[in-house]
Every structure is written in structure tokens, then in C-alpha cells.
Design a protein around this motif. Structure first.
Motif, PDB file in Angstrom:
ATOM      1  N   TYR A 171       7.570   0.799  47.624  1.00 28.15           N
ATOM      2  CA  TYR A 171       6.699   1.470  46.936  1.00 28.15           C
ATOM      3  C   TYR A 171       7.377   2.112  45.405  1.00 28.15           C
ATOM      4  O   TYR A 171       6.500   2.461  44.542  1.00 28.15           O
ATOM      5  CB  TYR A 171       5.763   2.560  47.475  1.00 28.15           C
ATOM      6  CG  TYR A 171       4.782   1.873  48.422  1.00 28.15           C
ATOM      7  CD1 TYR A 171       3.646   1.231  47.453  1.00 28.15           C
ATOM      8  CD2 TYR A 171       4.742   1.653  49.687  1.00 28.15           C
ATOM      9  CE1 TYR A 171       2.458   0.680  48.117  1.00 28.15           C
ATOM     10  CE2 TYR A 171       3.868   1.111  50.387  1.00 28.15           C
ATOM     11  CZ  TYR A 171       2.605   0.664  49.560  1.00 28.15           C
ATOM     12  OH  TYR A 171       1.537   0.026  50.352  1.00 28.15           O
ATOM     13  N   LEU A 172       8.538   2.202  45.793  1.00 29.38           N
ATOM     14  CA  LEU A 172       9.365   3.143  44.519  1.00 29.38           C
ATOM     15  C   LEU A 172      10.257   2.108  43.847  1.00 29.38           C
ATOM     16  O   LEU A 172      10.475   2.436  42.549  1.00 29.38           O
ATOM     17  CB  LEU A 172      10.261   4.182  45.053  1.00 29.38           C
ATOM     18  CG  LEU A 172       9.571   5.504  45.478  1.00 29.38           C
ATOM     19  CD1 LEU A 172      10.418   6.491  46.250  1.00 29.38           C
ATOM     20  CD2 LEU A 172       8.498   6.263  44.563  1.00 29.38           C
ATOM     21  N   ASP A 173      10.523   0.768  44.364  1.00 24.54           N
ATOM     22  CA  ASP A 173      11.429   0.135  43.799  1.00 24.54           C
ATOM     23  C   ASP A 173      10.725  -1.253  43.578  1.00 24.54           C
ATOM     24  O   ASP A 173      10.638  -1.818  42.196  1.00 24.54           O
ATOM     25  CB  ASP A 173      12.916  -0.018  44.318  1.00 24.54           C
ATOM     26  CG  ASP A 173      13.920  -0.800  43.640  1.00 24.54           C
ATOM     27  OD1 ASP A 173      13.426  -1.243  42.589  1.00 24.54           O
ATOM     28  OD2 ASP A 173      14.886  -0.927  44.131  1.00 24.54           O
ATOM     29  N   VAL A 174      10.356  -2.073  44.494  1.00 21.73           N
ATOM     30  CA  VAL A 174      10.190  -3.296  44.593  1.00 21.73           C
ATOM     31  C   VAL A 174       8.664  -3.408  43.813  1.00 21.73           C
ATOM     32  O   VAL A 174       8.738  -4.424  42.888  1.00 21.73           O
ATOM     33  CB  VAL A 174       9.993  -3.982  46.013  1.00 21.73           C
ATOM     34  CG1 VAL A 174       9.351  -5.464  45.787  1.00 21.73           C
ATOM     35  CG2 VAL A 174      11.448  -3.965  46.619  1.00 21.73           C
ATOM     36  N   LEU A 175       7.592  -2.782  44.248  1.00 25.07           N
ATOM     37  CA  LEU A 175       6.355  -3.147  43.848  1.00 25.07           C
ATOM     38  C   LEU A 175       6.195  -2.549  42.191  1.00 25.07           C
ATOM     39  O   LEU A 175       5.891  -3.203  41.689  1.00 25.07           O
ATOM     40  CB  LEU A 175       5.403  -2.435  44.504  1.00 25.07           C
ATOM     41  CG  LEU A 175       3.648  -2.402  44.213  1.00 25.07           C
ATOM     42  CD1 LEU A 175       3.433  -3.802  44.139  1.00 25.07           C
ATOM     43  CD2 LEU A 175       3.025  -1.558  45.223  1.00 25.07           C
ATOM     44  N   PRO A 176       6.630  -1.534  41.744  1.00 20.98           N
ATOM     45  CA  PRO A 176       7.036  -1.303  40.464  1.00 20.98           C
ATOM     46  C   PRO A 176       7.761  -2.234  39.565  1.00 20.98           C
ATOM     47  O   PRO A 176       7.156  -2.280  38.410  1.00 20.98           O
ATOM     48  CB  PRO A 176       7.549   0.017  40.367  1.00 20.98           C
ATOM     49  CG  PRO A 176       7.275   0.751  41.629  1.00 20.98           C
ATOM     50  CD  PRO A 176       7.438  -0.445  42.780  1.00 20.98           C
ATOM     51  N   GLU A 182       7.848   1.599  36.062  1.00 23.03           N
ATOM     52  CA  GLU A 182       9.340   2.393  36.223  1.00 23.03           C
ATOM     53  C   GLU A 182       9.597   2.446  37.687  1.00 23.03           C
ATOM     54  O   GLU A 182       8.842   2.678  38.531  1.00 23.03           O
ATOM     55  CB  GLU A 182       9.049   3.876  35.577  1.00 23.03           C
ATOM     56  CG  GLU A 182      10.452   4.835  35.863  1.00 23.03           C
ATOM     57  CD  GLU A 182      10.325   5.924  35.361  1.00 23.03           C
ATOM     58  OE1 GLU A 182      11.304   6.936  35.545  1.00 23.03           O
ATOM     59  OE2 GLU A 182       9.172   6.310  34.722  1.00 23.03           O
ATOM     60  N   ARG A 183      10.913   1.811  37.841  1.00 21.95           N
ATOM     61  CA  ARG A 183      11.491   1.987  39.139  1.00 21.95           C
ATOM     62  C   ARG A 183      12.242   3.176  39.459  1.00 21.95           C
ATOM     63  O   ARG A 183      12.815   3.744  38.923  1.00 21.95           O
ATOM     64  CB  ARG A 183      12.304   0.723  39.405  1.00 21.95           C
ATOM     65  CG  ARG A 183      11.536  -0.681  39.064  1.00 21.95           C
ATOM     66  CD  ARG A 183      12.391  -1.696  38.950  1.00 21.95           C
ATOM     67  NE  ARG A 183      12.931  -2.103  40.075  1.00 21.95           N
ATOM     68  CZ  ARG A 183      13.777  -3.413  40.036  1.00 21.95           C
ATOM     69  NH1 ARG A 183      13.824  -4.144  39.209  1.00 21.95           N
ATOM     70  NH2 ARG A 183      14.306  -3.705  41.494  1.00 21.95           N
ATOM     71  N   THR A 184      12.046   3.580  40.870  1.00 15.65           N
ATOM     72  CA  THR A 184      12.970   4.734  41.447  1.00 15.65           C
ATOM     73  C   THR A 184      13.482   4.289  42.532  1.00 15.65           C
ATOM     74  O   THR A 184      12.992   3.623  43.601  1.00 15.65           O
ATOM     75  CB  THR A 184      12.048   6.154  41.658  1.00 15.65           C
ATOM     76  OG1 THR A 184      11.259   6.250  40.356  1.00 15.65           O
ATOM     77  CG2 THR A 184      12.900   7.174  42.004  1.00 15.65           C
TER      78      THR A 184
END
Length: 367
Positions: A171-176, A182-184
Motif C-alpha cells: 500500500y505504500l510502495d507497489v500500489l502507489p 508518490e511512493r513511500t
């Protein structure tokens, strides 16, 4: 403190203790007292935060353990098989907790906080941490099914250890990335999550199980439920009120210093609680659950493990980060909202089939 579900309901005022009767008032007073102490006593927040357990202040950790133990000591562990066989309860719970809940918080965070990436990330982390602690007492106050709550909380704890880090990555890297957002990065170890689960669920669960097992062995079930439970039961609410005071005292400065930020964070949280709780209650009614189990489904789906979310946010982004503040605001919004939903759940009994002879009590009188 009162009759469990299944006993005929008598006059409410006659069965409610003074503490139970004005529960919402005591919680509001505890919140105000905590905020006042945090602002009026210099250095109190720092002193309370000095000693931590898995990133959570030791006083809060102790309050959570005291709060959860009496409720888990009331669970009839020999009835758990009736819960584990109920697919109408287990399957919706897994879907709501581990698919719908994180996805809903992700959507609300991006819709309502597109310009505040730190708060948005903090809320997404909150959405990934499914509740294993305070939900037990909300469920009990709303006359939910204790045995079902114990099973669902245990399931959440197992899935939390297995899935939290993977869901954080998704939810913070792949989906964004897929959506062009923006990725986190989220750096959290499985051991850190497992340790939180073992402390905040494992200790009170084991203590509650042993208390009932030994109590029934010594004096029998009737003696245990009429003599022991009434003595330990009130400590659930004492622990809850103590936890609220400490929690609000710790965060008094952060909350009062940034009221507009707190309001922005609160909006998606309010929408999340309303949609998750109301939707889960409707799902429970639709699949044919009785009121007690539908209530348990709703509270276990709507609640979040803010202790874990705060610990992860602090460890990954820092104690003064926006992500940590978003995690802190979570329980400040959850406490008044879910205590309100306790009364909504009690009022919703009329929409569920229930034999007159086994009507549930009409107020939060089971703690």
C-alpha cells in the motif's frame, strides 16, 4: 458486574453500576483530564514516555493489560469451537479486516490528504494495524459475543504477524507506483510486530485463560462467575480510564499545538470508522449473524491497533514526524467515536431476530 448475554433483562437502572451508568461521562472526563495534565504539568509527557514497551509508553502498556485481562477472564474457553465452526463470522471478518479495511483507509487518506504526505502515510499505517487490544472492551460494552471476540482477535494477531510488513510494502510502495502516486518505504521487522502481539494480546489472554481454568477447578463455574468475575470485572473500566488519561496526557501538547492538522487527520478517520463499522454491522445482518456476533464483527473490523501503528511510525519516521502524529490522533478520535458506536450497537438490537426469553440487557452492563 451484571448478567451476561442470555439472562433475562430486568430494569436497567437496577443492574447498572454507578460507573457503568455514566460511562460516556467518565471517558470524556478522562480525556479532558489527560489533555489538561499534559498542558499544565511541565515535563509530564516526557516522563511518561521515558520507559517504553515495544515503542509504547510503559503506563499505557500497563493500562492496556489491566483493561484487557478481566474481559478475557470472562471468556468461556470451552465454547470457542462454536465460533471456529461459524464460517458466516470468520470469512467476513478476514475479508473486512485484511482486504476492505486497509484498502478503505488507503483510499480515504489519498482522497482527503492529497497535499499532506506524512499524515497520509501515517493513516495508511494505521489502516494496516488491525485491532487486537481495546476492541475487546468496546465489544464487551456493546454486549458482543466474548468468545467470538477472542477468536477474531487471535486471528487478527496471527495475520498481523504474517501480513503487516507485506501489506505496508504493497500500500505504500507497489500500489502507489501502479497508480502513478508518490511512493513511500516502510521498514518494519516481523519480530517487532510479533513482539507487540505477544505483549498486548498474549499476556492478558494467557492470564485470563489461567484465571478461569484455576477458578473453575477450585470452586466450579457457578462460584467463578458469581464471585470471582464481579470482583475483577470493574478493573477493565479502571484500566480503560487510566489508559485514556495517560494517552491524552502524553499527546496533549501535540494535539493542542496543531488543532488544524488534527482536524484534517480526524476527517478520514471519522469516515473510516463510520463506513467500516456500519458496513460490517450490515454484513453481519445480511449473512444471518445474531446481534451479539454481528456486533463483534463490526467492532473487530472497525478498530485498529494504534499501539503497533504508533510504534512502527516512530521507529520508521521518528517521534516528531507527521506519520507519528497521525498515529497518535487515531486513538484520540477512536475512543469517543467507538464509545458512541457502543450505544448505536445496543440500539440496533431491534433489527436482529432475538427470542424474547434470551433478550440481551439494554445497556453496557457486562464489564
Amino acid at each position: 458486574m451484571s448478567a451476561p448475554v442470555g439472562t433475562p433483562a430486568g430494569p436497567v437502572a437496577g443492574r447498572l453500576s454507578f460507573l457503568d451508568r455514566f460511562l460516556a461521562v467518565w471517558i470524556l472526563i478522562a480525556m479532558a483530564a489527560g489533555l489538561g495534565l499534559g498542558r499544565l504539568v511541565p515535563g509530564l509527557g516526557d516522563a511518561l514516555a521515558k520507559v517504553t514497551v515495544t515503542g509504547v509508553s510503559l503506563p499505557i502498556a500497563l493500562g492496556l493489560l489491566v483493561m484487557m485481562y478481566p474481559v478475557l477472564a470472562k471468556v468461556r474457553w470451552d465454547r470457542l469451537d462454536t465460533v471456529t465452526r461459524d464460517r458466516r463470522l470468520l470469512l467476513p471478518s478476514l475479508v473486512l479486516n485484511w482486504i476492505v479495511g486497509p484498502a478503505l483507509m488507503f483510499a480515504l487518506a489519498w482522497l482527503m490528504l492529497p497535499d499532506l504526505p506524512e499524515y497520509r502515510t501515517g493513516l495508511i499505517v494505521v489502516g494496516l494495524a488491525r485491532c487486537i487490544a481495546m476492541v475487546i472492551i468496546w465489544n464487551d460494552l456493546a454486549c458482543g459475543d466474548r468468545e467470538a471476540a477472542a477468536v477474531l482477535v487471535a486471528l487478527n494477531s496471527v495475520f498481523q504477524v504474517i501480513a503487516f510488513a507485506a501489506l505496508g510494502w504493497f500500500y505504500l510502495d507497489v500500489l502507489p507506483g501502479w497508480l502513478g502516486l508518490e511512493r513511500t518505504a516502510l521498514d518494519v521487522s516481523v519480530w517487532e510486530i510479533a513482539r507487540s502481539v505477544l505483549i498486548f494480546l498474549g499476556i492478558p489472554l494467557l492470564a485470563g485463560f489461567l484465571t478461569r481454568r484455576l477458578g473453575e477447578k477450585v470452586g466450579g463455574r457457578t462460584w467463578y462467575e458469581t464471585r470471582v468475575i464481579p470482583r475483577i470485572g470493574p478493573f477493565a473500566l479502571y484500566g480503560l480510564l487510566f489508559t485514556i488519561v495517560v494517552l491524552f496526557a502524553l499527546q496533549g501538547d501535540a494535539v493542542t499545538a496543531k488543532p488544524l492538522d488534527v482536524a484534517r487527520i480526524a476527517l478520514p478517520l471519522l469516515a473510516y470508522f463510520a463506513l467500516m463499522w456500519g458496513g460490517s454491522m450490515a454484513v453481519g445482518r445480511a449473512v444471518g449473524l445474531n446481534h451479539a456476533r454481528a456486533t463483534t464483527l463490526a467492532f473487530t473490523a472497525a478498530g485498529n491497533n494504534f499501539e503497533l501503528a504508533i510504534a512502527v511510525a516512530i521507529a520508521t519516521f521518528g517521534a516528531t514526524s507527521g506519520q507519528a502524529l497521525a498515529g497518535v490522533v487515531g486513538p484520540l478520535i477512536e475512543v469517543p467515536v467507538l464509545i458512541g458506536l457502543v450505544y448505536v450497537a445496543l440500539a440496533a438490537r431491534r433489527y436482529f431476530p432475538q427470542p424474547a426469553a434470551t433478550a440481551a440487557p439494554e445497556g453496557p452492563a457486562r464489564v
